[in-house]
Scaffold this active site. Structure first.
Site, PDB file in Angstrom:
ATOM      1  N   ARG A   1      35.083 -23.140   0.418  1.00 22.00           N
ATOM      2  CA  ARG A   1      34.071 -22.482  -0.493  1.00 22.00           C
ATOM      3  C   ARG A   1      33.987 -20.872  -0.448  1.00 22.00           C
ATOM      4  O   ARG A   1      34.054 -19.868  -1.218  1.00 22.00           O
ATOM      5  CB  ARG A   1      32.688 -23.014  -0.490  1.00 22.00           C
ATOM      6  CG  ARG A   1      32.315 -24.353  -0.883  1.00 22.00           C
ATOM      7  CD  ARG A   1      31.122 -24.927  -0.235  1.00 22.00           C
ATOM      8  NE  ARG A   1      29.902 -24.204  -0.650  1.00 22.00           N
ATOM      9  CZ  ARG A   1      28.757 -24.443  -0.135  1.00 22.00           C
ATOM     10  NH1 ARG A   1      28.846 -25.550   0.960  1.00 22.00           N
ATOM     11  NH2 ARG A   1      27.839 -23.948  -0.385  1.00 22.00           N
TER      12      ARG A   1
ATOM     13  N   TYR B   1      41.632 -30.496  -1.352  1.00 19.32           N
ATOM     14  CA  TYR B   1      40.364 -30.260  -1.839  1.00 19.32           C
ATOM     15  C   TYR B   1      40.505 -29.882  -3.491  1.00 19.32           C
ATOM     16  O   TYR B   1      41.525 -29.372  -3.641  1.00 19.32           O
ATOM     17  CB  TYR B   1      39.437 -29.357  -1.299  1.00 19.32           C
ATOM     18  CG  TYR B   1      38.718 -29.913  -0.079  1.00 19.32           C
ATOM     19  CD1 TYR B   1      37.464 -30.294  -0.009  1.00 19.32           C
ATOM     20  CD2 TYR B   1      39.434 -29.801   1.231  1.00 19.32           C
ATOM     21  CE1 TYR B   1      36.726 -30.885   1.044  1.00 19.32           C
ATOM     22  CE2 TYR B   1      38.606 -30.311   2.522  1.00 19.32           C
ATOM     23  CZ  TYR B   1      37.327 -30.645   2.134  1.00 19.32           C
ATOM     24  OH  TYR B   1      36.708 -31.331   3.237  1.00 19.32           O
TER      25      TYR B   1
ATOM     26  N   ARG C   1      33.836 -34.041   7.686  1.00 21.31           N
ATOM     27  CA  ARG C   1      32.368 -33.803   7.153  1.00 21.31           C
ATOM     28  C   ARG C   1      32.276 -32.943   6.121  1.00 21.31           C
ATOM     29  O   ARG C   1      32.824 -31.833   6.138  1.00 21.31           O
ATOM     30  CB  ARG C   1      31.477 -33.255   8.447  1.00 21.31           C
ATOM     31  CG  ARG C   1      31.829 -31.963   9.018  1.00 21.31           C
ATOM     32  CD  ARG C   1      31.340 -31.582  10.291  1.00 21.31           C
ATOM     33  NE  ARG C   1      29.788 -31.325  10.132  1.00 21.31           N
ATOM     34  CZ  ARG C   1      28.896 -30.972  10.913  1.00 21.31           C
ATOM     35  NH1 ARG C   1      29.325 -30.912  12.179  1.00 21.31           N
ATOM     36  NH2 ARG C   1      27.585 -30.809  10.589  1.00 21.31           N
TER      37      ARG C   1
ATOM     38  N   ASP D   1      29.735 -30.896   3.313  1.00 18.06           N
ATOM     39  CA  ASP D   1      28.565 -30.303   3.428  1.00 18.06           C
ATOM     40  C   ASP D   1      27.528 -30.748   2.352  1.00 18.06           C
ATOM     41  O   ASP D   1      27.938 -31.506   1.403  1.00 18.06           O
ATOM     42  CB  ASP D   1      28.624 -28.815   3.387  1.00 18.06           C
ATOM     43  CG  ASP D   1      29.181 -28.149   4.388  1.00 18.06           C
ATOM     44  OD1 ASP D   1      29.204 -28.618   5.664  1.00 18.06           O
ATOM     45  OD2 ASP D   1      30.113 -27.097   4.596  1.00 18.06           O
TER      46      ASP D   1
END
Length: 249
Positions: A197, A112, A50, A52
């Protein structure tokens, strides 16, 4: 009912993440709607993870079950699905998989990227984080090496998440210059909510001289989210690759 994987990509700027939500528009909602029209039946999808609000995906796999005849013609299916999807979501390919294949649980690695730029650029707005000061990349990469391996990363996890464990195995964590853009590459077997993040925010504090390189060890050992850096803006984050033992990338 046969099981299929769809490989998709999307610009997350207009969406409140991947996952279905009652009062917000998500990528999963738009995909489910398009599939229901195309397959002429309600469809439940499961994604590899998932993302964000505002986070993008260059590659995400989704599984679903169906016996619709159009699925026997993958190219035609993808063409028709893309015609129904909004401009910021693209279907890339359809794969027939074994009945127990699972887009989330079978993924062996996820990667990522986080993009940073330093000069105002209208074409990078919503797709990269603009910073004024250039950080010390060497210091950030020294600190990033402390992230490698299997560890408890509670310090980088969003609070009150329902996960069985906060242990992840990070296999790559590295800052690289590509032209005038700075990109953070990170790969692991799994990620916690908001983890990348928070990691980028912590490394930036080191790179900008607000914390020493050794601070990363203190943060990890604390298992305390309040010790880590601020979560950086979602616009610079991309899910870039998801690997499975039975899919060629």
């Amino acid at each position: 009912m046969d099981r299929y994987f769809i490989e998709i990509s999307y610009n997350g700027s207009a969406y409140h993440g991947w996952q279905l939500q009652e009062n917000a528009v998500s990528v999963q909602e738009k995909l489910n709607e398009a599939l229901a029209i195309l397959l002429r039946e309600p469809v439940e999808t499961t994604g590899a993870g998932r993302t964000d609000t505002g986070v993008h995906a260059k590659q995400l796999y989704v599984h679903f079950n169906s016996a619709a005849s159009i699925l026997q013609h993958p190219e035609r299916f993808i063409h028709s699905l893309n015609a129904l999807l909004p401009f910021d979501i693209a279907a890339k390919r359809l794969l027939s998989v074994h009945p127990d294949a699972h887009a989330r649980f079978d993924a062996s690695d996820r990667s990522y990227e986080y993009l940073v730029h330093f000069q105002k650029d209208p074409f990078k707005h919503l797709f990269s984080w603009q910073l004024r000061d250039v950080p010390d990349v060497e210091k950030m990469n020294i600190a990033a090496q402390e992230l490698l391996g299997k560890q408890d990363f509670s310090c980088f996890s969003k609070s009150h998440t329902q996960v069985f464990t906060n242990i992840c195995d990070i296999k790559r964590a590295e800052w690289v210059w590509e032209g005038d853009q700075l990109i953070f590459h990170i790969s692991a077997d799994r990620f916690l909510r908001n983890m990348v993040r928070a990691i980028v925010g912590t490394l930036m504090e080191i790179g900008l001289g607000k914390k020493p390189v050794s601070y990363i060890q203190e943060v990890i050992a604390s298992k305390d989210r309040s010790k880590a850096g601020t979560s950086v803006p979602a616009c610079g984050l991309y899910l870039t690759k998801v690997l499975y033992p039975y899919i060629e990338n």
